[in-house]
Scaffold this motif. Structure first.
Motif, PDB file in Angstrom:
ATOM      1  N   ILE A   1      17.982  31.982   0.824  1.00  0.00           N
ATOM      2  CA  ILE A   1      18.206  31.034   1.914  1.00  0.00           C
ATOM      3  C   ILE A   1      17.919  29.606   1.439  1.00  0.00           C
ATOM      4  CG2 ILE A   1      17.599  30.420   4.283  1.00  0.00           C
ATOM      5  CD1 ILE A   1      18.865  33.201   3.958  1.00  0.00           C
ATOM      6  N   LEU A   2      16.806  29.427   0.734  1.00  0.00           N
ATOM      7  CA  LEU A   2      16.402  28.127   0.204  1.00  0.00           C
ATOM      8  C   LEU A   2      16.127  28.264  -1.287  1.00  0.00           C
ATOM      9  CD1 LEU A   2      13.835  27.220   3.012  1.00  0.00           C
ATOM     10  CD2 LEU A   2      16.073  26.142   2.716  1.00  0.00           C
ATOM     11  N   ASP A   3      16.465  27.227  -2.052  1.00  0.00           N
ATOM     12  CA  ASP A   3      16.250  27.314  -3.489  1.00  0.00           C
ATOM     13  C   ASP A   3      15.846  25.956  -4.060  1.00  0.00           C
ATOM     14  OD1 ASP A   3      16.239  28.587  -6.005  1.00  0.00           O
ATOM     15  OD2 ASP A   3      18.240  27.820  -6.433  1.00  0.00           O
TER      16      ASP A   3
ATOM     17  N   MET B   1       0.847  -1.199   0.000  1.00  0.00           N
ATOM     18  CA  MET B   1       0.000   0.000   0.000  1.00  0.00           C
ATOM     19  C   MET B   1       0.881   1.247   0.000  1.00  0.00           C
ATOM     20  SD  MET B   1      -2.952   1.068   2.759  1.00  0.00           S
ATOM     21  CE  MET B   1      -3.797   2.611   2.624  1.00  0.00           C
ATOM     22  N   MET B   2       0.604   2.167  -0.928  1.00  0.00           N
ATOM     23  CA  MET B   2       1.410   3.366  -1.045  1.00  0.00           C
ATOM     24  C   MET B   2       1.150   4.308   0.129  1.00  0.00           C
ATOM     25  SD  MET B   2       1.673   6.061  -4.215  1.00  0.00           S
ATOM     26  CE  MET B   2       2.267   4.763  -5.320  1.00  0.00           C
ATOM     27  N   GLN B   3       2.261   4.814   0.741  1.00  0.00           N
ATOM     28  CA  GLN B   3       2.116   5.769   1.840  1.00  0.00           C
ATOM     29  C   GLN B   3       1.673   7.124   1.302  1.00  0.00           C
ATOM     30  OE1 GLN B   3       6.274   5.024   3.039  1.00  0.00           O
ATOM     31  NE2 GLN B   3       5.506   4.888   5.134  1.00  0.00           N
ATOM     32  N   LYS B   4       0.758   7.752   2.015  1.00  0.00           N
ATOM     33  CA  LYS B   4       0.290   9.081   1.626  1.00  0.00           C
ATOM     34  C   LYS B   4       1.277  10.140   2.102  1.00  0.00           C
ATOM     35  CE  LYS B   4      -4.662   7.990   1.725  1.00  0.00           C
ATOM     36  NZ  LYS B   4      -5.956   8.307   2.353  1.00  0.00           N
ATOM     37  N   ASN B   5       1.356  11.210   1.324  1.00  0.00           N
ATOM     38  CA  ASN B   5       2.181  12.340   1.741  1.00  0.00           C
ATOM     39  C   ASN B   5       1.455  13.155   2.804  1.00  0.00           C
ATOM     40  OD1 ASN B   5       4.317  11.804   0.024  1.00  0.00           O
ATOM     41  ND2 ASN B   5       3.516  13.079  -1.622  1.00  0.00           N
ATOM     42  N   LEU B   6       2.127  13.360   3.947  1.00  0.00           N
ATOM     43  CA  LEU B   6       1.615  14.303   4.932  1.00  0.00           C
ATOM     44  C   LEU B   6       2.020  15.718   4.529  1.00  0.00           C
ATOM     45  CD1 LEU B   6       2.540  12.309   8.159  1.00  0.00           C
ATOM     46  CD2 LEU B   6       0.239  12.689   7.270  1.00  0.00           C
ATOM     47  N   LEU B   7       3.298  15.880   4.224  1.00  0.00           N
ATOM     48  CA  LEU B   7       3.816  17.162   3.746  1.00  0.00           C
ATOM     49  C   LEU B   7       4.390  16.961   2.351  1.00  0.00           C
ATOM     50  CD1 LEU B   7       5.726  18.416   6.928  1.00  0.00           C
ATOM     51  CD2 LEU B   7       3.582  19.331   6.027  1.00  0.00           C
ATOM     52  N   ASP B   8       4.164  17.922   1.493  1.00  0.00           N
ATOM     53  CA  ASP B   8       4.669  17.840   0.119  1.00  0.00           C
ATOM     54  C   ASP B   8       5.161  19.226  -0.297  1.00  0.00           C
ATOM     55  OD1 ASP B   8       5.323  17.182  -2.433  1.00  0.00           O
ATOM     56  OD2 ASP B   8       3.292  16.703  -3.097  1.00  0.00           O
ATOM     57  N   LEU B   9       6.473  19.353  -0.473  1.00  0.00           N
ATOM     58  CA  LEU B   9       7.066  20.620  -0.883  1.00  0.00           C
ATOM     59  C   LEU B   9       7.636  20.461  -2.286  1.00  0.00           C
ATOM     60  CD1 LEU B   9       7.030  20.733   2.295  1.00  0.00           C
ATOM     61  CD2 LEU B   9       9.027  22.223   2.124  1.00  0.00           C
ATOM     62  N   GLN B  10       7.303  21.389  -3.164  1.00  0.00           N
ATOM     63  CA  GLN B  10       7.776  21.353  -4.542  1.00  0.00           C
ATOM     64  C   GLN B  10       8.435  22.683  -4.889  1.00  0.00           C
ATOM     65  OE1 GLN B  10       7.626  18.695  -6.528  1.00  0.00           O
ATOM     66  NE2 GLN B  10       6.442  17.414  -5.100  1.00  0.00           N
ATOM     67  N   ARG B  11       9.755  22.617  -5.202  1.00  0.00           N
ATOM     68  CA  ARG B  11      10.537  23.767  -5.681  1.00  0.00           C
ATOM     69  C   ARG B  11      10.367  24.992  -4.778  1.00  0.00           C
ATOM     70  NH1 ARG B  11      12.817  22.702 -10.352  1.00  0.00           N
ATOM     71  NH2 ARG B  11      13.181  24.880 -10.932  1.00  0.00           N
ATOM     72  N   VAL B  12      10.501  24.765  -3.486  1.00  0.00           N
ATOM     73  CA  VAL B  12      10.322  25.846  -2.513  1.00  0.00           C
ATOM     74  C   VAL B  12      11.567  26.732  -2.459  1.00  0.00           C
ATOM     75  CG1 VAL B  12      10.148  26.328  -0.028  1.00  0.00           C
ATOM     76  CG2 VAL B  12       8.632  24.670  -1.097  1.00  0.00           C
TER      77      VAL B  12
ATOM     78  N   ILE C   1       6.059  31.076   8.572  1.00  0.00           N
ATOM     79  CA  ILE C   1       6.460  32.014   7.529  1.00  0.00           C
ATOM     80  C   ILE C   1       6.082  31.404   6.188  1.00  0.00           C
ATOM     81  CG2 ILE C   1       8.362  33.055   8.836  1.00  0.00           C
ATOM     82  CD1 ILE C   1      10.305  31.307   7.315  1.00  0.00           C
ATOM     83  N   SER C   2       6.002  32.219   5.180  1.00  0.00           N
ATOM     84  CA  SER C   2       5.591  31.707   3.866  1.00  0.00           C
ATOM     85  C   SER C   2       6.784  31.605   2.928  1.00  0.00           C
ATOM     86  CB  SER C   2       4.525  32.622   3.248  1.00  0.00           C
ATOM     87  OG  SER C   2       5.036  33.940   3.104  1.00  0.00           O
ATOM     88  N   ALA C   3       6.697  30.678   1.987  1.00  0.00           N
ATOM     89  CA  ALA C   3       7.723  30.554   0.944  1.00  0.00           C
ATOM     90  C   ALA C   3       7.514  31.650  -0.088  1.00  0.00           C
ATOM     91  CB  ALA C   3       7.630  29.183   0.292  1.00  0.00           C
ATOM     92  N   ASP C   4       8.589  32.061  -0.735  1.00  0.00           N
ATOM     93  CA  ASP C   4       8.478  33.052  -1.812  1.00  0.00           C
ATOM     94  C   ASP C   4       7.999  32.405  -3.113  1.00  0.00           C
ATOM     95  OD1 ASP C   4       9.465  34.975  -0.072  1.00  0.00           O
ATOM     96  OD2 ASP C   4      11.540  34.692  -0.713  1.00  0.00           O
ATOM     97  N   HIS C   5       8.466  31.169  -3.326  1.00  0.00           N
ATOM     98  CA  HIS C   5       8.098  30.442  -4.544  1.00  0.00           C
ATOM     99  C   HIS C   5       7.886  28.976  -4.199  1.00  0.00           C
ATOM    100  CE1 HIS C   5       9.310  33.949  -6.883  1.00  0.00           C
ATOM    101  NE2 HIS C   5      10.457  33.953  -6.222  1.00  0.00           N
TER     102      HIS C   5
END
Length: 432
Positions: free
Chosen positions: A26-28, A1-12, A61-65
């Protein structure tokens, strides 16, 4: 059984504006997933943005992208399913233990009677039964952190984010609390579906995590992921655990490709010089040369012998490698032939070797020397050098890097520095 994503970050991506008005990345392009049923450890050196990334996940805090999602819903503010434990405990000193634990429930509008029952229950679970009426000042560091964990768990979080949660504690207390948390997790005594740990302690990460994610620095990006396919509880002295610790040490001490291919002259000169001192560099060299190591040491064993944390020692390892006095190989550190010569040399020869290695391998030191040689007076002000560094680094970091370059250059007799005037001069140069 595939595990579900709790958190998913894409190109943050995340930047901050420095005091000079310039944006510092800071992050890219960070991609990251936390799945149901797993503990993930996030490791990275200073400047990798670990804590910033955690605060983005917590909605503080929020991500810029990029996209930041919790159970496929975008995170743009704190959400009830995610709780965070801080390194500094973050307790209100005027509130009792009970009141500190109830704070999150109160913010959610939970009635007083239910708050009391739930707080009592989690305090018993975390080993603080009977301490509800105590004030934080009456507790030990380990007990304060238990209160911080209880305050997070009382909200029944889906995701628990732990930011250096054990680093402010002594080794034994931290290990005890870590084991207690793992026991609660393994025996499903807490409803939490996923835990993300930010840490600088490699052994802690290997002992706790199902997966370790390494971040690069300046800016923070995901370098690699290491699966930890070892059953818990794990024996810290087992060959499998020691081998994995060595592997992670090896990856942590390896410079990223981006570090060796600077994007600009300013970045090249402003490379984040390791935050270490000459005395620590020479202390580690002396330890390496003597018994029991005799020129080669396992990094975890060296840390234990030096009674210093990984966070304290990584900059020194980096400096030794940069200067060609030691090499790093799969979790071990080895004295080079030059390092052996350095350890046994007279003081004047040590300084000569150090200076030559700085000129060869530290672009900022070489740049300062060239500028001094171009000036008829053999003297330059530090401010233009600082301005150049601030094209890439934050003001505070630029000052720190320049301080390191000044210390290294002075020790190696590459140049001199006047702390009263803030001027660098060639050795033996006299100003009019």
């Amino acid at each position: 059984m595939m595990q579900k994503n709790l958190l998913d970050l894409q190109r943050v991506a995340k930047s901050f504006t420095a005091s000079d008005g310039q944006a510092r990345v800071i992050l890219d392009k960070v991609d990251f997933q936390l799945k149901e049923g797993e503990i993930v450890a996030l490791l990275g050196k200073s400047g990798s943005g670990k804590s910033t990334l955690l605060r983005i996940m917590a909605g503080l805090i929020s991500a810029d992208h990029g996209e930041v999602k919790y159970r496929e819903r975008e995170i743009n503010q704190p959400v009830s399913g995610i709780a965070m434990v801080f390194q500094s405990f973050a307790l209100f000193p005027w509130l009792t233990v009970q009141q500190n634990v109830e704070l999150g429930l109160e913010a959610q509008g939970v009635p007083q009677a239910e708050r009391t029952v739930r707080a009592d229950s989690v305090l018993e679970l975390i080993g603080l039964s009977g301490f509800g009426g105590a004030l934080p000042r009456e507790l030990s560091g380990g007990m304060k952190q238990r209160v911080g964990i209880a305050r997070a768990l009382v909200t029944n979080p889906d995701v628990l984010l732990m930011d250096e949660a054990f680093s402010a504690l002594d080794v034994l207390t931290g290990e005890t609390l870590r084991n207690d948390m793992l026991e609660l997790w393994e025996e499903r005594k807490i409803p939490t579906k996923g835990i993300l740990i930010v840490s600088h302690n490699i052994e802690e990460a290997v002992m706790m995590a199902d997966r370790i994610v390494l971040l690069t620095s300046d800016p923070g990006t995901v370098r690699c992921e290491i699966p930890v396919d070892l059953p818990r509880p794990r024996d810290p002295d087992s060959p499998e655990v020691r081998a994995l610790i060595d592997e992670v040490y090896g990856l942590m001490t390896m410079r990223a490709q981006s570090d060796s291919h600077p994007e600009s002259a300013a970045r090249h000169l402003g490379y984040r010089l390791p935050e270490t001192t000459i005395s620590r560099i020479e202390g580690i060299l002396d330890m390496l040369a003597e018994a029991p190591f005799l020129g080669r040491a396992d990094l975890p064993e060296l840390a234990e012998e030096a009674e210093l944390s990984d966070e304290d020692l990584f900059p020194t390892y980096e400096a030794l490698s940069m200067l060609g006095l030691a090499s790093l190989e799969k979790g071990d550190i080895l004295l080079t032939a030059l390092g052996q010569q350095y350890v046994h040399a007279e003081q004047s020869l040590k300084q000569d070797i150090f200076g030559q290695q700085c000129l060869t391998h530290v672009p900022l030191v070489a740049h300062i020397r060239r500028e001094l040689e171009r000036e008829p007076s053999g003297s330059v002000a530090e401010q233009p050098v600082l301005d150049l560094l601030q094209e890439f680094l934050k003001e505070k970091e630029a000052k720190r890097v320049l301080e390191v370059a000044i210390e290294w250059g002075r020790y190696g007799e590459v140049y001199e520095y006047d702390y009263h005037t803030g001027r660098l001069t060639l050795p033996g140069s006299a100003e009019d």
